[in-house]
Design a protein around this motif. Structure first.
Motif, PDB file in Angstrom:
ATOM      1  N   ARG A 154       0.790  -1.222   0.000  1.00 41.02           N
ATOM      2  CA  ARG A 154       0.000   0.000   0.000  1.00 41.02           C
ATOM      3  C   ARG A 154       0.829   1.282   0.000  1.00 41.02           C
ATOM      4  N   LEU A 155       2.059   1.235   0.512  1.00 43.09           N
ATOM      5  CA  LEU A 155       2.830   2.460   0.726  1.00 43.09           C
ATOM      6  C   LEU A 155       3.025   3.277  -0.551  1.00 43.09           C
ATOM      7  N   MET A 156       3.580   2.704  -1.599  1.00 41.50           N
ATOM      8  CA  MET A 156       3.870   3.493  -2.803  1.00 41.50           C
ATOM      9  C   MET A 156       2.597   4.027  -3.469  1.00 41.50           C
ATOM     10  N   PRO A 157       1.538   3.226  -3.611  1.00 43.82           N
ATOM     11  CA  PRO A 157       0.298   3.816  -4.152  1.00 43.82           C
ATOM     12  C   PRO A 157      -0.238   4.961  -3.285  1.00 43.82           C
ATOM     13  N   LEU A 158      -0.142   4.830  -1.963  1.00 43.50           N
ATOM     14  CA  LEU A 158      -0.596   5.906  -1.083  1.00 43.50           C
ATOM     15  C   LEU A 158       0.221   7.172  -1.321  1.00 43.50           C
ATOM     16  N   LEU A 159       1.538   7.042  -1.424  1.00 43.49           N
ATOM     17  CA  LEU A 159       2.391   8.207  -1.667  1.00 43.49           C
ATOM     18  C   LEU A 159       2.054   8.861  -2.998  1.00 43.49           C
ATOM     19  N   GLU A 160       1.823   8.055  -4.027  1.00 47.02           N
ATOM     20  CA  GLU A 160       1.467   8.608  -5.334  1.00 47.02           C
ATOM     21  C   GLU A 160       0.115   9.333  -5.284  1.00 47.02           C
ATOM     22  N   GLU A 161      -0.836   8.776  -4.525  1.00 41.77           N
ATOM     23  CA  GLU A 161      -2.144   9.424  -4.381  1.00 41.77           C
ATOM     24  C   GLU A 161      -2.014  10.771  -3.672  1.00 41.77           C
ATOM     25  N   VAL A 162      -1.211  10.812  -2.612  1.00 39.64           N
ATOM     26  CA  VAL A 162      -1.013  12.061  -1.866  1.00 39.64           C
ATOM     27  C   VAL A 162      -0.376  13.115  -2.766  1.00 39.64           C
ATOM     28  N   LEU A 163       0.657  12.733  -3.511  1.00 39.41           N
ATOM     29  CA  LEU A 163       1.303  13.681  -4.421  1.00 39.41           C
ATOM     30  C   LEU A 163       0.331  14.178  -5.484  1.00 39.41           C
ATOM     31  N   ALA A 164      -0.411  13.261  -6.095  1.00 36.64           N
ATOM     32  CA  ALA A 164      -1.346  13.644  -7.161  1.00 36.64           C
ATOM     33  C   ALA A 164      -2.440  14.570  -6.640  1.00 36.64           C
ATOM     34  N   GLU A 165      -2.968  14.260  -5.471  1.00 37.95           N
ATOM     35  CA  GLU A 165      -4.038  15.087  -4.909  1.00 37.95           C
ATOM     36  C   GLU A 165      -3.554  16.492  -4.580  1.00 37.95           C
ATOM     37  N   ALA A 166      -2.265  16.617  -4.224  1.00 40.72           N
ATOM     38  CA  ALA A 166      -1.694  17.935  -3.920  1.00 40.72           C
ATOM     39  C   ALA A 166      -1.108  18.599  -5.164  1.00 40.72           C
ATOM     40  N   ASP A 167      -1.293  17.964  -6.323  1.00 39.07           N
ATOM     41  CA  ASP A 167      -0.781  18.485  -7.593  1.00 39.07           C
ATOM     42  C   ASP A 167       0.742  18.640  -7.567  1.00 39.07           C
ATOM     43  N   CYS A 168       1.414  17.639  -7.014  1.00 33.91           N
ATOM     44  CA  CYS A 168       2.881  17.612  -6.953  1.00 33.91           C
ATOM     45  C   CYS A 168       3.381  16.364  -7.672  1.00 33.91           C
ATOM     46  N   THR A 169       4.645  16.390  -8.028  1.00 32.00           N
ATOM     47  CA  THR A 169       5.289  15.217  -8.613  1.00 32.00           C
ATOM     48  C   THR A 169       6.472  14.832  -7.733  1.00 32.00           C
ATOM     49  N   TRP A 170       7.030  13.668  -8.014  1.00 34.50           N
ATOM     50  CA  TRP A 170       8.209  13.227  -7.254  1.00 34.50           C
ATOM     51  C   TRP A 170       9.340  14.234  -7.382  1.00 34.50           C
ATOM     52  N   ARG A 171       9.474  14.842  -8.549  1.00 33.41           N
ATOM     53  CA  ARG A 171      10.568  15.798  -8.787  1.00 33.41           C
ATOM     54  C   ARG A 171      10.386  17.119  -8.040  1.00 33.41           C
ATOM     55  N   ASP A 172       9.193  17.385  -7.540  1.00 34.12           N
ATOM     56  CA  ASP A 172       8.951  18.606  -6.757  1.00 34.12           C
ATOM     57  C   ASP A 172       9.486  18.484  -5.332  1.00 34.12           C
ATOM     58  N   LEU A 173       9.781  17.269  -4.897  1.00 33.55           N
ATOM     59  CA  LEU A 173      10.158  17.037  -3.501  1.00 33.55           C
ATOM     60  C   LEU A 173      11.551  17.575  -3.198  1.00 33.55           C
ATOM     61  N   THR A 174      11.672  18.154  -2.017  1.00 35.20           N
ATOM     62  CA  THR A 174      12.952  18.642  -1.526  1.00 35.20           C
ATOM     63  C   THR A 174      13.630  17.599  -0.660  1.00 35.20           C
ATOM     64  N   ALA A 175      12.826  16.845   0.101  1.00 38.65           N
ATOM     65  CA  ALA A 175      13.369  15.823   1.003  1.00 38.65           C
ATOM     66  C   ALA A 175      12.264  14.838   1.367  1.00 38.65           C
ATOM     67  N   ILE A 176      12.707  13.729   1.927  1.00 39.35           N
ATOM     68  CA  ILE A 176      11.824  12.673   2.429  1.00 39.35           C
ATOM     69  C   ILE A 176      11.970  12.637   3.947  1.00 39.35           C
ATOM     70  N   GLY A 177      10.870  12.476   4.654  1.00 40.41           N
ATOM     71  CA  GLY A 177      10.898  12.231   6.099  1.00 40.41           C
ATOM     72  C   GLY A 177      10.310  10.851   6.344  1.00 40.41           C
TER      73      GLY A 177
END
Length: 194
Positions: free
Chosen positions: A42-65
């Motif tokens: 579930r983790l990766m699909p959840l992360l992709e859903e959160v990014l998509a809903e916020a209109d962000c992409t993986w490349r927009d990220l500055t860091a991971i927590g």
């Protein structure tokens, strides 16, 4: 890319799969799904859903927590390995945040993380984290328990935002006790020579 740092935080150290997206000082979106199994799927699909809903992409990220535990051994390994892989692939830092630090960010009291058999993990000031009976921990003062996965992952995001620029080592699991699982006592298979 937006000028404010964007931090994607996640945690699977307990019976949940949780994620939060923070931009600057604002939580854009957070989700927590209770689950005793299936966090790896579930983790990766959840992360992709959160990014998509916020209109962000993986490349927009500055860091991971990422939540590093203590907690469920498998859950901790899932999150930490995902964070390390994403950080490596995206070329951004990953910041490990202990459950104790995240809970301390949420409220006042002794951070306590639920463990099996009516026990909790606690980190008393100036001491190594320990496992103790919950009633013993309650005798030390009010507890901040890890019962709100959404608040905890939001705290992980905020702490990662504070520390991403100074992070020099990849996140590593925080284990307080050895695993319950033991190596197999079966004899290893016989190797056949050709």
């Amino acid at each position: 890319m937006p000028s404010d740092p964007i931090i994607l935080a996640f945690d699977t150290s307990a019976a949940h799969c949780a994620a939060a997206l923070l931009q600057g000082e604002s939580i854009l979106l957070s989700r927590a799904e209770p689950m005793s199994r299936g966090q790896a799927e579930r983790l990766m699909p959840l992360l992709e859903e959160v990014l998509a809903e916020a209109d962000c992409t993986w490349r927009d990220l500055t860091a991971i927590g990422v939540g590093i535990g203590p907690g469920n051994f498998t859950g901790i390994r899932i999150s930490v390995s995902a964070a390390r892989g994403l950080a490596l692939g995206l070329g951004i830092p990953a910041v490990g945040v202990s459950g104790f630090d995240a809970l301390a960010e949420i409220g006042d009291g002794l951070p306590a993380i639920r463990a099996p058999r009516e026990q909790v993990y606690v980190a008393l000031p100036g001491q190594e984290p320990a496992l103790m009976a919950q009633d013993q921990a309650e005798s030390l003062g009010p507890l901040i328990l890890n019962d709100d996965a959404k608040a905890q992952v939001q705290a992980i995001a905020r702490l990662a935002a504070q520390n991403w620029q100074s992070t020099t080592t990849p996140p590593a699991p925080l284990y307080v006790r050895p695993a319950d699982a033991a190596p197999s006592k079966d004899a290893p298979p016989v190797l056949l020579e050709e």
